[in-house]
Every structure is written in C-alpha cells, then in structure tokens.
Scaffold this active site. Structure first.
Site, PDB file in Angstrom:
ATOM      1  N   ASP A   1       0.870  -1.186   0.000  1.00  0.00           N
ATOM      2  CA  ASP A   1       0.000   0.000   0.000  1.00  0.00           C
ATOM      3  C   ASP A   1       0.899   1.226   0.000  1.00  0.00           C
ATOM      4  OD1 ASP A   1      -2.059   1.792   0.248  1.00  0.00           O
ATOM      5  OD2 ASP A   1      -2.513   1.313   2.334  1.00  0.00           O
ATOM      6  N   SER A   2       1.566   1.424  -1.113  1.00  0.00           N
ATOM      7  CA  SER A   2       2.582   2.483  -1.187  1.00  0.00           C
ATOM      8  C   SER A   2       2.000   3.733  -1.828  1.00  0.00           C
ATOM      9  CB  SER A   2       3.750   2.000  -2.044  1.00  0.00           C
ATOM     10  OG  SER A   2       3.333   1.963  -3.382  1.00  0.00           O
TER      11      SER A   2
HETATM   12  N1  SAM Z   1      -3.526   4.636  -0.594  1.00  0.00           N
HETATM   13  C1  SAM Z   1      -2.548   5.585  -0.848  1.00  0.00           C
HETATM   14  C2  SAM Z   1      -2.414   6.006  -2.276  1.00  0.00           C
HETATM   15  O1  SAM Z   1      -2.317   5.182  -3.191  1.00  0.00           O
HETATM   16  O2  SAM Z   1      -2.387   7.211  -2.469  1.00  0.00           O
HETATM   17  C3  SAM Z   1      -1.244   5.259  -0.250  1.00  0.00           C
HETATM   18  C4  SAM Z   1      -1.401   4.968   1.191  1.00  0.00           C
HETATM   19  S1  SAM Z   1      -0.168   5.172   2.336  1.00  0.00           S
HETATM   20  C5  SAM Z   1      -0.435   6.789   2.961  1.00  0.00           C
HETATM   21  C6  SAM Z   1       1.378   5.201   1.493  1.00  0.00           C
HETATM   22  C7  SAM Z   1       2.504   5.184   2.495  1.00  0.00           C
HETATM   23  O3  SAM Z   1       3.655   4.556   1.947  1.00  0.00           O
HETATM   24  C8  SAM Z   1       2.965   6.570   2.948  1.00  0.00           C
HETATM   25  O4  SAM Z   1       2.592   6.763   4.284  1.00  0.00           O
HETATM   26  C9  SAM Z   1       4.476   6.547   2.769  1.00  0.00           C
HETATM   27  O5  SAM Z   1       5.171   7.180   3.816  1.00  0.00           O
HETATM   28  C10 SAM Z   1       4.743   5.051   2.705  1.00  0.00           C
HETATM   29  N2  SAM Z   1       6.003   4.690   2.050  1.00  0.00           N
HETATM   30  C11 SAM Z   1       6.554   5.241   0.958  1.00  0.00           C
HETATM   31  N3  SAM Z   1       7.730   4.650   0.662  1.00  0.00           N
HETATM   32  C12 SAM Z   1       7.909   3.681   1.598  1.00  0.00           C
HETATM   33  C13 SAM Z   1       8.924   2.723   1.842  1.00  0.00           C
HETATM   34  N4  SAM Z   1      10.010   2.634   1.035  1.00  0.00           N
HETATM   35  N5  SAM Z   1       8.789   1.881   2.895  1.00  0.00           N
HETATM   36  C14 SAM Z   1       7.703   1.950   3.717  1.00  0.00           C
HETATM   37  N6  SAM Z   1       6.709   2.851   3.536  1.00  0.00           N
HETATM   38  C15 SAM Z   1       6.800   3.697   2.488  1.00  0.00           C
END
Ligand code: SAM
Length: 279
Positions: A156-157
């Site tokens: 879910d990135s």
């Molecule tokens: N549903 C959402 C969308 O598609 O717009 C995405 C949900 S969620 C908020 C995405 C999360 O991924 C963010 O909080 C971000 O900080 C996290 N994220 C990005 N890169 C990451 C990584 N390499 N490892 C872990 N989390 C990561």
C-alpha cells in the site's frame, strides 16, 4: 468564507482542486510534506507531497479493495505483511478477518501514523490491536533482511516516486517472493491505468518476472486521479479471481462483496491492451 483551495498538480496541463475550509495540520517530515485538510465535499483528506492519499468520504473503497480481494483469494491468510499504509486503512480491513493471527505493518514515516491516528481515528484505529505490529522502517530494507514467512503481502505504497519507487521494482518483488509461503500472494496498488498507464504496465511486467499467476482488478476511487484504480496480484498457487477462503465473506463491508470479487477482474479492453503478454 475564505476562498481556500488545495491544488493537486499532475502535469503542466492537468490539476485537480478541492475547496477547503481549514488546514488542520501541515509539516515537513524527514521524508515528505504532510498535510491534513478539511474539504467541503470529501471530508478530511490526508496529503503527502501534494498528492491526496485518502479522503474520509470514499477511503473505504480503496481500503476494502486492497485488502479483501487477496484475503479471500487466499485459502487461509493468517500471517500478513503490509508495506506502507501508515494511515492504517488497509490494516483495519485485514484485521476484520478473525483467522488473521499476525500483521506486520512497515511504514517509513512515523509521522504519517501519528498524524493519521490524531486526525483519522476511524481509519487509523487498529494499531492497538494485539495482532498488529508496527515497524517504522523502509519496506525495501525490511523485506531484504526479514526471515519471517507470510501468507499475504499488501503493498500500500504512495506513487512510484521518491522512497516508494523501489517498491515497484523486480528486486523488491523477488524479496517478497522469498518471504512468502509456498502458496503466498502479493497485492500491489498499481496506479491509474488511465493517467499513469506506464506505471501500471511496468508494475505488471515486473510482477510477471517473479510470479506464475498475475491478475489485475479495478476499483473506482473518485478522489484519485482519473477515477479507475488498478490493483495487481502476484500469486504462487491460488487463483486470484475466485474465492478460495473457506470462511464466510464478511457481511458488514461497504464496497466488497463475493459477486464483486468475480466482476472486478473483468477488464475493459483498453486495460487489457496495456497488460504485457507473458513471453
Ligand atoms: N492509498 C494511498 C495512495 O495510493 O495514495 C497510499 C497509502 S499510504 C499513505 C502510502 C505510504 O507509503 C505513505 O505513508 C508513505 O510514507 C509510505 N512509504 C513510501 N515509501 C515507503 C517505503 N520505502 N517503505 C515503507 N513505507 C513507504
């Protein structure tokens, strides 16, 4: 009333704007710009680097659909890994399955979790469930060194720029494959097939290099750019398009149903045409 607007810019030729009544929170975390805004039409929204991540009014569509399709295609999902998803929405949905014993959630940015808990308690209310284990770490590094074994992995990135980019790579999918059990399944949010068709197609061909069975489904997310949103499953054994889980399908959901599970894999022609054919 002040005339306040949030502009989500996609290209020089296209932006989407929401009229807002309040900026509830705004900060630069070590990883990204984070904001919580009060909109007129969509309730509160969580914004990262200028891109809307969730809106109170329709977040259930995305969160139910990233979680319940794969949770029902798998026959017995007990051990689940979520990469990203710091807002807690996918976690909330996964934990609705009583058969789940353990969920590890790996979010790079602690502030996303903290701010979501404060401003979106209905979305981020499951972190205290004893089955949930939060790891503040880079998901890419976590899976490289993990020696656990999962039934289901949910990626879910955010969009594939910045720290999320490597979460769409073949390298990452190979590491996921290593920590998935022999009948494990992964689901990836794979972007808009309309507006980010190149990201969607690249994600599919990268998954095809690792998993014998790759399947795409769509859900309409009104607050994401262009509407239709793609999810791509890589499966080692279970057929994603059917329900293999013997537990009854949850009846208290707002979007996902057993009939919908079959329907969402029927793709419009333009999406079929974007999907690379296996060699
Ligand atoms: N549903 C959402 C969308 O598609 O717009 C995405 C949900 S969620 C908020 C995405 C999360 O991924 C963010 O909080 C971000 O900080 C996290 N994220 C990005 N890169 C990451 C990584 N390499 N490892 C872990 N989390 C990561």
């Amino acid at each position: 009333m002040h005339d306040l607007w949030f502009y989500e810019k996609h290209t020089d030729g296209y932006e989407v704007r929401w009229r807002i009544t309040n900026v509830l929170h705004r900060e630069a975390t070590p990883y990204q710009q984070l904001a919580v805004l009060e909109t007129i039409e969509w309730g509160r929204i969580l914004v990262l680097d200028g891109v809307l991540q969730l809106a109170e009014k329709d977040e259930y569509v995305y969160h139910e659909m990233i979680a319940h399709v794969v949770m029902n295609s798998h026959s017995h999902p007990e051990s689940v890994l979520i990469i990203g998803g710091g807002d807690g929405g996918a976690l909330r949905e996964v934990l609705k399955h009583q058969q789940v014993k353990n969920v590890d959630l790996v979010e790079i940015d602690q502030r996303v979790v903290e701010v979501s808990r404060q401003y979106f308690p209905q979305v981020a209310g499951s972190f205290d469930d004893p089955r949930a284990h939060l790891h503040i770490a880079d998901g890419f590094d976590f899976v490289k060194t993990s020696d656990r074994a999962y039934d289901v992995i949910i990626v879910d990135s955010s969009d594939p720029i910045g720290p999320s980019e490597k979460l769409f790579s073949v390298d990452f999918y190979l590491d996921l494959d290593r920590i998935l059990k022999s009948d494990g399944m992964v689901v990836v949010q794979s972007e808009s097939p309309v507006f980010y068709a190149h990201h969607f197609a690249a994600c599919h061909s990268n998954l095809l290099q690792v998993y014998p069975n790759v399947a795409v489904y769509l859900a309409p997310v009104a607050t994401y750019v262009s509407g239709p949103w793609a999810f791509t499953i890589g499966s080692k054994q279970h057929e994603p398009t059917i329900i293999n889980n013997q537990q009854p399908v949850l009846s208290d959901l707002k979007y996902y149903t057993a009939d919908l599970h079959k329907a969402v894999f029927c793709l419009p022609r333009y999406v079929q045409d974007l999907i690379p054919k296996p060699e």
